[in-house]
Motif scaffolding. Structure first.
Motif, PDB file in Angstrom:
ATOM      1  N   HIS A  47       1.212  -0.965  -0.020  1.00 13.46           N
ATOM      2  CA  HIS A  47       0.287  -0.101  -0.153  1.00 13.46           C
ATOM      3  C   HIS A  47       0.536   1.028  -0.116  1.00 13.46           C
ATOM      4  CE1 HIS A  47      -2.648   3.273   1.606  1.00 13.46           C
ATOM      5  NE2 HIS A  47      -4.083   1.984   1.378  1.00 13.46           N
ATOM      6  N   PHE A  48       0.605   2.525  -0.554  1.00 15.15           N
ATOM      7  CA  PHE A  48       1.304   3.388  -1.093  1.00 15.15           C
ATOM      8  C   PHE A  48       1.971   4.130   0.081  1.00 15.15           C
ATOM      9  CE2 PHE A  48       2.080   8.114  -0.929  1.00 15.15           C
ATOM     10  CZ  PHE A  48       2.530   8.322  -1.719  1.00 15.15           C
ATOM     11  N   SER A  49       0.638   4.466   1.080  1.00 11.78           N
ATOM     12  CA  SER A  49       0.854   4.877   2.261  1.00 11.78           C
ATOM     13  C   SER A  49       1.925   4.075   3.649  1.00 11.78           C
ATOM     14  CB  SER A  49      -0.151   5.217   3.386  1.00 11.78           C
ATOM     15  OG  SER A  49      -1.754   4.563   2.959  1.00 11.78           O
ATOM     16  N   TRP A  50       2.219   2.691   3.392  1.00 14.77           N
ATOM     17  CA  TRP A  50       2.636   2.185   4.004  1.00 14.77           C
ATOM     18  C   TRP A  50       4.310   2.323   3.381  1.00 14.77           C
ATOM     19  CZ3 TRP A  50       6.765  -1.982   3.555  1.00 14.77           C
ATOM     20  CH2 TRP A  50       7.162  -2.717   5.066  1.00 14.77           C
TER      21      TRP A  50
ATOM     22  N   THR B  67       5.804   4.287   0.831  1.00 11.16           N
ATOM     23  CA  THR B  67       6.527   5.157   0.575  1.00 11.16           C
ATOM     24  C   THR B  67       7.486   5.230   1.953  1.00 11.16           C
ATOM     25  OG1 THR B  67       6.861   7.453  -0.056  1.00 11.16           O
ATOM     26  CG2 THR B  67       4.685   7.457   1.221  1.00 11.16           C
ATOM     27  N   ASN B  68       8.781   6.286   1.528  1.00 12.25           N
ATOM     28  CA  ASN B  68       9.449   6.884   2.752  1.00 12.25           C
ATOM     29  C   ASN B  68       9.776   5.338   3.581  1.00 12.25           C
ATOM     30  OD1 ASN B  68       9.647   9.419   1.598  1.00 12.25           O
ATOM     31  ND2 ASN B  68       8.052  10.067   2.427  1.00 12.25           N
ATOM     32  N   ASN B  69       9.572   4.585   3.204  1.00 13.56           N
ATOM     33  CA  ASN B  69       9.856   3.407   3.947  1.00 13.56           C
ATOM     34  C   ASN B  69      10.487   2.231   3.609  1.00 13.56           C
ATOM     35  OD1 ASN B  69       9.523   1.707   6.691  1.00 13.56           O
ATOM     36  ND2 ASN B  69       7.449   1.254   5.902  1.00 13.56           N
TER      37      ASN B  69
ATOM     38  N   ASN C 124      11.007   1.663  -1.537  1.00 13.33           N
ATOM     39  CA  ASN C 124      10.294   2.252  -1.144  1.00 13.33           C
ATOM     40  C   ASN C 124      10.378   2.791  -3.388  1.00 13.33           C
ATOM     41  OD1 ASN C 124      12.187   3.809  -1.352  1.00 13.33           O
ATOM     42  ND2 ASN C 124      11.868   5.455   0.038  1.00 13.33           N
TER      43      ASN C 124
END
Length: 324
Positions: free
Chosen positions: A177-180, A182-184, A221
């Motif tokens: 999922h994008f919100s998990w 991204t930046n991870n 990411n």
């Protein structure tokens, strides 16, 4: 023209395979099979093909095509082939892990050759059935095969490799999922990844006493590609190591050895693997980069098809990276 069928065309590998075959000068797509999208245009699943093709997904299978690609989830190719007896003349290329290991290579009268061209090119040329390698497996084997061929993998090999989100497939999961994502960054399946089996079989086919392989896969990411680093004890010089790699890959059209440092964007959207070597004291570091959907999946499948059908190995695969 060779008639090709694609089974499981709505996923990432099916989409990339469709894109390549639509531009292959010696292949026409006979059908693209999907149980969930039959009757819908292929561009509804792959919007990058809007205006490129008007082909629709179908729920029907032509058992007499010249070549069929199985882009199914792991474990599903066996059941599909039991239910769909393709012609004895149909060449089958499976992109799952169902037939990659020696113990699984013989199935209902079909013998699957492991489809890593840099290792098994001549066997692939004579094969009717090919098991396409895994994406991590491709990047790691290409990093290590020259050392195994020289009997130089005497010590433990440590591998770290990070893959993009497309490696998880088109289905949405918590970690894609994008919100998990991204930046991870995170690791997963440490020391137990399913590609270890095929990697070890290939390395031990060249060097029976090859050292242990310790593999830590990670999620990055970004969307596409694998950046793999492998390091092990090596007594020879860096010049010696480059000589081994350049000799081993002298006839490999898609695996290139670079004396300059490499980065992932050099190979994304291509069927290439780029390799770089670095030595520190008695440790040799091998960096390997591929596009997980192309050299790690659909591009390599077409490369195998080209070999099986006697085409130029690069046919339809003249793809360029966008490094800017």
């Amino acid at each position: 023209m060779i008639r090709a069928g694609i089974i499981g065309g709505s996923g990432y590998t099916g989409g990339e395979l469709t894109r390549i075959l639509l531009n292959h000068p010696k292949v026409s797509i006979d059908f693209i099979y999907s149980t969930t999208r039959a009757g819908k245009k292929v561009s509804t699943a792959h919007p990058d093909l809007l205006g490129v093709t008007g082909i629709e997904f179908t729920g029907e299978v032509n058992l007499n095509v010249d070549v069929v690609f199985l882009c199914l989830g792991h474990g599903n190719s066996t059941s599909f082939l039991k239910e769909h007896p393709f012609s004895a003349d149909t060449k089958i290329i499976d992109l799952s892990n169902d037939f990659r290991l020696h113990a699984d290579a013989n199935f209902i009268g079909k013998n699957f050759i492991y489809g890593l061209p840099e290792l098994n090119r001549e066997s692939i040329r004579n094969a009717n059935h090919v098991a396409n390698p895994g994406c991590f497996a491709t990047a790691i084997q290409l990093a290590l095969l020259p050392l195994a061929d020289a009997g130089a993998l005497e010590h433990t090999v440590h591998v770290n490799a990070v893959t993009g989100s497309t490696g998880a497939g088109v289905g949405l999961t918590a970690t894609s999922h994008f919100s998990w994502r991204t930046n991870n960054v995170s690791w997963y399946k440490p020391f137990t990844h399913q590609h270890l089996g095929e990697i070890n079989e290939s390395l031990h086919s060249l060097q029976n006493n090859a050292g242990d392989l310790i593999f830590l896969p990670s999620r990055g990411n970004f969307t596409r590609g694998i950046f793999a680093t492998a390091y092990t004890h090596y007594e020879g010089s860096l010049t010696d190591a480059y000589s081994l790699y350049q000799k081993f890959y002298a006839k490999a059209l898609f695996t290139q050895v670079s004396e300059d440092e490499i980065s992932l964007k050099q190979v994304v959207n291509t069927n290439y693997c780029h390799i770089h070597l670095h030595k520190h004291n008695n440790i040799l570091l091998v960096t390997s980069v591929i596009d997980n959907l192309l050299k790690g999946a659909s591009g390599q499948a077409v490369q195998n098809m080209n070999l099986m059908l006697g085409f130029d190995e690069t046919e339809g695969l003249q793809l360029k990276a966008g490094v800017f």
